[in-house]
Design a protein around this motif. Sequence first.
Motif, short mmCIF file in Angstrom:
data_model
loop_
_atom_site.label_atom_id
_atom_site.label_comp_id
_atom_site.label_asym_id
_atom_site.label_seq_id
_atom_site.Cartn_x
_atom_site.Cartn_y
_atom_site.Cartn_z
N CYS A 230 0.81 -1.23 0.00
CA CYS A 230 0.00 0.00 0.00
C CYS A 230 0.84 1.27 0.00
N GLY A 231 1.94 1.26 -0.75
CA GLY A 231 2.77 2.45 -0.82
C GLY A 231 3.75 2.61 0.31
N TRP A 232 3.81 1.62 1.22
CA TRP A 232 4.74 1.68 2.36
C TRP A 232 6.06 1.00 1.99
N CYS A 233 7.14 1.58 2.47
CA CYS A 233 8.45 0.94 2.33
C CYS A 233 9.35 1.39 3.48
N LYS A 234 10.44 0.67 3.67
CA LYS A 234 11.43 1.02 4.69
C LYS A 234 12.74 1.35 4.00
N ASP A 235 13.44 2.35 4.53
CA ASP A 235 14.77 2.64 4.02
C ASP A 235 15.82 1.80 4.76
N LYS A 236 17.07 2.03 4.45
CA LYS A 236 18.13 1.19 5.01
C LYS A 236 18.35 1.39 6.50
N PHE A 237 17.75 2.43 7.07
CA PHE A 237 17.87 2.66 8.51
C PHE A 237 16.65 2.14 9.28
N GLY A 238 15.66 1.65 8.54
CA GLY A 238 14.48 1.09 9.17
C GLY A 238 13.33 2.08 9.33
N ILE A 239 13.50 3.32 8.86
CA ILE A 239 12.42 4.31 8.92
C ILE A 239 11.44 4.03 7.80
N SER A 240 10.16 4.10 8.13
CA SER A 240 9.10 3.78 7.16
C SER A 240 8.62 5.04 6.44
N TRP A 241 8.35 4.88 5.15
CA TRP A 241 7.86 5.97 4.31
C TRP A 241 6.61 5.51 3.57
N GLN A 242 5.67 6.40 3.45
CA GLN A 242 4.49 6.18 2.62
C GLN A 242 4.64 7.06 1.38
N VAL A 243 4.88 6.43 0.26
CA VAL A 243 5.05 7.16 -1.01
C VAL A 243 3.74 7.07 -1.75
N VAL A 244 2.97 8.15 -1.72
CA VAL A 244 1.59 8.11 -2.21
C VAL A 244 1.29 9.29 -3.13
N PRO A 245 0.32 9.12 -4.03
CA PRO A 245 -0.08 10.23 -4.89
C PRO A 245 -0.94 11.25 -4.14
N VAL A 246 -0.79 12.51 -4.48
CA VAL A 246 -1.59 13.57 -3.87
C VAL A 246 -3.08 13.29 -4.01
N ILE A 247 -3.46 12.73 -5.14
CA ILE A 247 -4.88 12.51 -5.43
C ILE A 247 -5.52 11.43 -4.55
N LEU A 248 -4.71 10.68 -3.81
CA LEU A 248 -5.25 9.60 -2.98
C LEU A 248 -6.26 10.11 -1.95
N GLY A 249 -5.96 11.24 -1.35
CA GLY A 249 -6.88 11.79 -0.35
C GLY A 249 -8.24 12.09 -0.94
N GLU A 250 -8.25 12.63 -2.15
CA GLU A 250 -9.51 12.94 -2.83
C GLU A 250 -10.28 11.65 -3.14
N LEU A 251 -9.58 10.64 -3.61
CA LEU A 251 -10.25 9.37 -3.94
C LEU A 251 -10.80 8.69 -2.69
N MET A 252 -10.03 8.73 -1.59
CA MET A 252 -10.48 8.11 -0.35
C MET A 252 -11.63 8.88 0.27
N GLY A 253 -11.73 10.16 -0.07
CA GLY A 253 -12.80 10.99 0.48
C GLY A 253 -14.10 10.86 -0.28
N ASN A 254 -14.10 10.11 -1.37
CA ASN A 254 -15.31 9.91 -2.18
C ASN A 254 -15.99 8.62 -1.74
N PRO A 255 -17.12 8.70 -1.03
CA PRO A 255 -17.78 7.49 -0.52
C PRO A 255 -18.12 6.48 -1.62
N ALA A 256 -18.42 6.98 -2.81
CA ALA A 256 -18.80 6.09 -3.91
C ALA A 256 -17.62 5.27 -4.44
#
Length: 279
Positions: A230-256
């Motif tokens: 789901c867009g999650w990954c870890k770097d070499k130090f173990g810190i997690s990053w969510q690499v996601v498109p800006v439009i994801l919030g809009e899509l998730m906000g659409n109930p339909a």
Amino acid sequence: MLHPLYPCIWYNEQAKEAAAFYCSFFSNSKIISENPVVVIFEINGKKIMALNGGAKYKINPSISFFINCQTQQETDHLWSNLIDGGKILMPLDEYAWSKRYGWVQDKFGMTWQIMLNNEEDTLQQTLTPSLLFTADNFGKAQEAIQFYSSVFENSQTAIMAHYPMEDVHAGKVMFCRFYLNNYPIIAMDGPGVHEYSFNEAVSFVVECDTQEEIDYYWNIFTKDGKESMCGWCKDKFGISWQVVPVILGELMGNPAKRQNVINAFLKMKKIDIQTLLTI
């Protein structure tokens, strides 16, 4: 367009409760948006995501929030609210670096370093994520700062202080404040025995406008790191990053569309923008 980074906190179905709790006493704070999965809110004008992730990951002090306050009254006010139902990691007291400082774990598990600004400082109350490099990561803070600064544009190091030569930890990072995409972050090497290190419970979100940007960050972080879902990954130090498109919030906000987007999202590792847009 460069989008500021922002942190994400993983809660056990308490995202809305936690966000409302923080917004009840922090300055310049409010809930911006919410859906069954995430709550977006601000503290001191800084964006934070609260995620209803379940019980899989537990927050620890490796990533905390550093709050600088202008007055002792302000410092004590935040402390009294955060300590309610929480736990003291370092007592609120006078230390070499501040006349009033304390480290507290709140009732939801998130940890906060509350500090009174030095007299010459005129900063208003601020919020800055703080990275503590412990265990196998101890001594790697400077390497990490250099790595992240090479990844993100508009990056700079504002303060870099090392342990002095006479100290047993000479050369390790005692305190650093740096900026990635103009977003401030603190980093320190954490000497001593710590039974925790970075995990998914506190991650950083990188919003991207294009698939090319997603590919860029994903490939860099996973080169010596690890892919997840789901867009999650870890770097070499173990810190997690969510690499996601800006439009994801809009899509998730659409109930339909929300459930179909979630279903597609759950099948992905690296996010494919075109697939999401055609749902």
